[in-house]
Each structure stands twice: as C-alpha cells, then as structure tokens.
Design a protein around this motif. Structure first.
Motif, PDB file in Angstrom:
ATOM      1  N   ALA A  44       0.126   6.051  17.592  1.00  0.00           N
ATOM      2  CA  ALA A  44      -0.841   4.948  17.629  1.00  0.00           C
ATOM      3  C   ALA A  44      -1.675   4.885  16.358  1.00  0.00           C
ATOM      4  O   ALA A  44      -2.888   4.643  16.390  1.00  0.00           O
ATOM      5  CB  ALA A  44      -1.738   5.069  18.856  1.00  0.00           C
ATOM      6  N   SER A  45      -1.016   5.108  15.231  1.00  0.00           N
ATOM      7  CA  SER A  45      -1.666   5.001  13.933  1.00  0.00           C
ATOM      8  C   SER A  45      -1.015   3.891  13.124  1.00  0.00           C
ATOM      9  O   SER A  45       0.067   3.408  13.463  1.00  0.00           O
ATOM     10  CB  SER A  45      -1.552   6.331  13.163  1.00  0.00           C
ATOM     11  N   LEU A  46      -1.674   3.514  12.043  1.00  0.00           N
ATOM     12  CA  LEU A  46      -1.111   2.560  11.096  1.00  0.00           C
ATOM     13  C   LEU A  46      -0.748   3.303   9.820  1.00  0.00           C
ATOM     14  O   LEU A  46      -1.510   4.157   9.347  1.00  0.00           O
ATOM     15  CB  LEU A  46      -2.119   1.457  10.777  1.00  0.00           C
ATOM     16  N   GLN A  47       0.400   2.970   9.269  1.00  0.00           N
ATOM     17  CA  GLN A  47       0.873   3.607   8.048  1.00  0.00           C
ATOM     18  C   GLN A  47       1.134   2.522   7.007  1.00  0.00           C
ATOM     19  O   GLN A  47       1.962   1.642   7.221  1.00  0.00           O
ATOM     20  CB  GLN A  47       2.157   4.382   8.357  1.00  0.00           C
ATOM     21  N   LEU A  48       0.398   2.572   5.912  1.00  0.00           N
ATOM     22  CA  LEU A  48       0.525   1.584   4.842  1.00  0.00           C
ATOM     23  C   LEU A  48       1.357   2.187   3.726  1.00  0.00           C
ATOM     24  O   LEU A  48       1.119   3.333   3.311  1.00  0.00           O
ATOM     25  CB  LEU A  48      -0.857   1.176   4.313  1.00  0.00           C
ATOM     26  N   ARG A  49       2.327   1.436   3.204  1.00  0.00           N
ATOM     27  CA  ARG A  49       3.312   1.982   2.279  1.00  0.00           C
ATOM     28  C   ARG A  49       3.164   1.395   0.869  1.00  0.00           C
ATOM     29  O   ARG A  49       2.531   0.366   0.653  1.00  0.00           O
ATOM     30  CB  ARG A  49       4.724   1.697   2.785  1.00  0.00           C
ATOM     31  N   GLY A  50       3.824   2.095  -0.086  1.00  0.00           N
ATOM     32  CA  GLY A  50       3.982   1.569  -1.440  1.00  0.00           C
ATOM     33  C   GLY A  50       2.757   1.671  -2.328  1.00  0.00           C
ATOM     34  O   GLY A  50       2.578   0.859  -3.223  1.00  0.00           O
ATOM     35  N   PHE A  51       1.927   2.688  -2.137  1.00  0.00           N
ATOM     36  CA  PHE A  51       0.739   2.879  -2.956  1.00  0.00           C
ATOM     37  C   PHE A  51       1.092   3.678  -4.206  1.00  0.00           C
ATOM     38  O   PHE A  51       1.999   4.513  -4.193  1.00  0.00           O
ATOM     39  CB  PHE A  51      -0.339   3.643  -2.188  1.00  0.00           C
ATOM     40  N   SER A  52       0.366   3.435  -5.279  1.00  0.00           N
ATOM     41  CA  SER A  52       0.444   4.330  -6.433  1.00  0.00           C
ATOM     42  C   SER A  52      -0.344   5.598  -6.093  1.00  0.00           C
ATOM     43  O   SER A  52      -1.138   5.606  -5.141  1.00  0.00           O
ATOM     44  CB  SER A  52      -0.152   3.665  -7.676  1.00  0.00           C
ATOM     45  N   ALA A  53      -0.141   6.649  -6.861  1.00  0.00           N
ATOM     46  CA  ALA A  53      -0.869   7.898  -6.595  1.00  0.00           C
ATOM     47  C   ALA A  53      -2.371   7.676  -6.703  1.00  0.00           C
ATOM     48  O   ALA A  53      -3.154   8.195  -5.900  1.00  0.00           O
ATOM     49  CB  ALA A  53      -0.415   8.983  -7.565  1.00  0.00           C
ATOM     50  N   ASP A  54      -2.797   6.887  -7.693  1.00  0.00           N
ATOM     51  CA  ASP A  54      -4.229   6.625  -7.871  1.00  0.00           C
ATOM     52  C   ASP A  54      -4.786   5.824  -6.701  1.00  0.00           C
ATOM     53  O   ASP A  54      -5.876   6.113  -6.199  1.00  0.00           O
ATOM     54  CB  ASP A  54      -4.454   5.873  -9.180  1.00  0.00           C
TER      55      ASP A  54
END
Length: 390
Positions: A44-54
């Motif tokens: 029951a969490s949200l996972q956001l993808r495709g971030f840069s390391a910063d």
C-alpha cells in the motif's frame, strides 16, 4: 534504490491514506523529477520511478514537508504497517481498527530498538469487513476476531498460523523479542519462529484457521463497495502521473478528498454520489486486467530479460474466463510469487510458459517472441485453455 530506468523513491502514506493535495504534489513531482511512472505496491505504498540520483536525494525533504514521511529515517522505517483500507468507513470493519493502528504506530515510532528489525519486516492491523479478515499479510498481524477482541498472529503468511489473544501493545514486545533472539529468518519464512517468539514471552496460543481466499478475492474489489465507496484499479499496479492527478481531482471535486491505498493495486474513493471515472483506471469487476500480474520488465529492471507490461495488456482479451496470468521478467517472480494458471517467464531464449505454477516452476513450452506467445493464447482462448497441441 537504483533501477535500470533511474532511481526510484517510495512513499508510505500514514495508515494508507493520501490527501488529494498530497496526491497532486506527487503527480507533479513524478512528472518533473521522474519519468512519470508510478506503481502501487503490495504494501500500500506509492513508488515513483525514473529519478536522477540528485533528484532522489532531494525527494525526502519534499515528502516530509508534505506530511508524507518522517524526518527521522529510523522512525520512518519502524512505522511500516498495513491497515484495513476501509477502517473508519466500513461499518463491518472493527470499530476500533483505526485507534488500534494509531496506538501501534505511535509505539513503533518510539521503540528505537526496533530499527534493528529486518528491512522488510512489517506489521498489519486487520479489522476485517468488506475486505475480509485474513487478506492482509505481514510478519506480525493484529487481527479482529470479535467485538472488542483482537488476536496477534506472528508469521501470518504461513498456514495454519497460531494466534494469541493478547493486548495490542504486546505486538511491539514480540518485535523486541525477535531482535534479541538472533533468529536468522523472518517469521513469514518459517512458521515455527512465530511460535518461538510467543513462547519466549510466556504466552500460550491457540490454533485459529481462516477460510482461504481465492487468488482474485481482493483483486475483484473494484466498482461500488457500498456507503458511497468506490474502488479503482491501476492495471498491474501501474499508473501514470496523469492518472494519479485525475484520481485526486475526482476525490477532491466529487468526494471526501481522500485516496485510500490498498495492497491490491487499487485506490478507494469515498463520499462519492456517483461512480468515479478516471481514464486508464479499471472500475469493471469483470475486467481480465484484474486477473493479471506483471513486473516492470526490461528497460526498468536490470534483472528482466524481456518486456512484460505491454505483453500482459495485449494478452488480457485472450485470457480464458476465470484464469489468472503472471508475466515475469525473470525467475524471481517479484510481482506475484504465488502460482497462477499461466505464468510467462522471460529468458534468454524467449518466454517460457509455466502452467499452474509460479515463475520458479517447470517450463512446459518456450516461445521465441511475444508474437508466438500471442498466437498460443489465441488457442487457449478458443479451446478453453486445454493443451492446444503445444
């Protein structure tokens, strides 16, 4: 965590509830800082993808400022907890579920020693109701068994579990014992561990069994749920930033402004006078997409040997009535470790088919590409999922 498509970040809303304003923020962040892809996880969490390391390093401050996390990383980790998604909204859910969950969460946050628990160790408060008792799975489960009566299940993913009628506060004590007992396995991996923990506390338990729920019992919970509650499913747990934004918009404009996250890839909206319509979300309980699991696949996961999500979508119309499908990018089977009627596993030579098994099962047929898979499922559909001469 770094993945093939960049860094991903996770958000665990308190008690599984996300305010519309918070959802708007996450949708905006997913677009501007990530690749716009969002997953609903089985916790029951949200996972956001495709971030840069910063961007991934900057995200926690944004989340904390929006009330979506705790500044202390140890406290944030310790509050890992599932709660019945309709607690406080469903009259059939134990009336003290929210109070029990809030009490346990406060105790967990304050128990600094519990930081030593394994990374994925979690709790659940299961009040039953429209989502029947026994659906929530965790290492330690507080489960309602009657009016004002609760039991504690340790190793609840093992069947049959042994349950113990104790005060809710003693669940935290069980976790303390787990830390100090130096067990090398998590309770869900070995049913005996849970029994040992209770014995160390001097508690005697009783065997209590719950009727097994079919594979699709929770996945079919879409559409109207009663009391102005409606559930929408993100196909295979995948949604876009636009879909989350639209869900928040509907919740704010037509309902009570709350998005209730479930461990089954669904969002429940409340206070709705009419069924919500959100492009891309599934509201039809008969949709074959509700009987399909798929991981992120090649391009998003370095372990995956093939594409998964689009293949799964294309196979949905060809899935025999009542059958379940899992498309896995590798043998790990992360999206659905359990057995399904059809499991496709991507490998170096194509897609292997496991019938009535999991991603680790014996492959009975090998298809060199997704076109061959598609043709095979046309035969399954036409012949009622019999051997079809493969």
């Amino acid at each position: 965590m770094e993945a093939a498509d960049g860094w991903l970040v996770r958000v665990r809303p308190t008690l599984g509830r996300l305010e519309a304003a918070q959802a708007f923020l996450l949708a905006d962040v997913a677009r501007k800082m990530g690749n716009g892809r969002i997953s609903l996880t089985n916790r029951a969490s949200l996972q956001l993808r495709g971030f840069s390391a910063d961007a991934a390093r900057r995200f926690p401050d944004i989340a904390v400022a929006a009330g979506l996390g705790l500044a202390d990383a140890g406290m944030e980790r310790r509050q890992a907890m599932l709660v019945s998604p309709l607690a406080g909204d469903d009259p059939a859910c134990a009336v003290d579920t929210v109070a029990c969950a809030e009490s346990l969460r406060k105790a967990l946050i304050g128990a600094e020693a519990l930081t030593a628990l394994p990374g994925k160790f979690g709790f659940a408060v299961d009040g039953g109701g429209l989502y029947p008792a026994g659906l929530l799975q965790a290492d330690i489960i507080l489960r309602a068994v009657g009016e004002g009566q609760w039991s504690v299940v340790c190793g609840g993913m093992c069947a049959p579990p042994t349950t113990y009628a104790v005060a809710a506060s003693q669940a935290v004590g069980l976790a303390h014992v787990f830390v100090t007992s130096h067990q090398s396995v998590r309770p869900q991996r070995n049913r005996a561990v849970g029994q040992v923990l209770f014995q160390l506390l001097g508690l005697a338990g009783e065997l209590q069994t719950f009727a097994p729920h079919p594979v699709g019992a929770c996945c079919g919970r879409v559409g109207p749920l009663g009391s102005a509650l409606f559930a929408l499913s993100a196909p295979m747990g995948c949604m876009t930033a636009d879909m989350l934004h639209d869900c928040a918009n509907v919740a704010a404009a037509q309902g009570d402004g709350i998005l209730r996250l479930t461990p089954w890839h669904t969002l429940v909206l409340g206070g709705m006078a009419q069924p919500p319509v959100v492009a891309g979300m599934v509201a039809d309980p008969h949709s074959p997409l509700l009987r399909i699991w798929a991981c992120s696949g090649a391009g998003a996961c370095a372990q995956a040997a093939g594409e998964t999500e689009e293949l799964a979508r294309s196979l949905a119309p060809l899935l025999p009535d009542g059958a379940h499908l899992h498309v896995s990018g590798c043998r790990k089977g992360c999206a659905h470790p359990a057995a399904t009627d059809f499991t496709l596993v991507a490998g170096g030579q194509g897609y292997g088919l496991v019938r009535n098994g999991s991603a680790t099962g014996d492959v009975e047929s090998l298809f060199v590409d997704d076109h061959a898979v598609y043709k095979a499922f046309e035969l399954f559909k036409n012949e009622g999922a019999v051997d079809a001469g493969l």
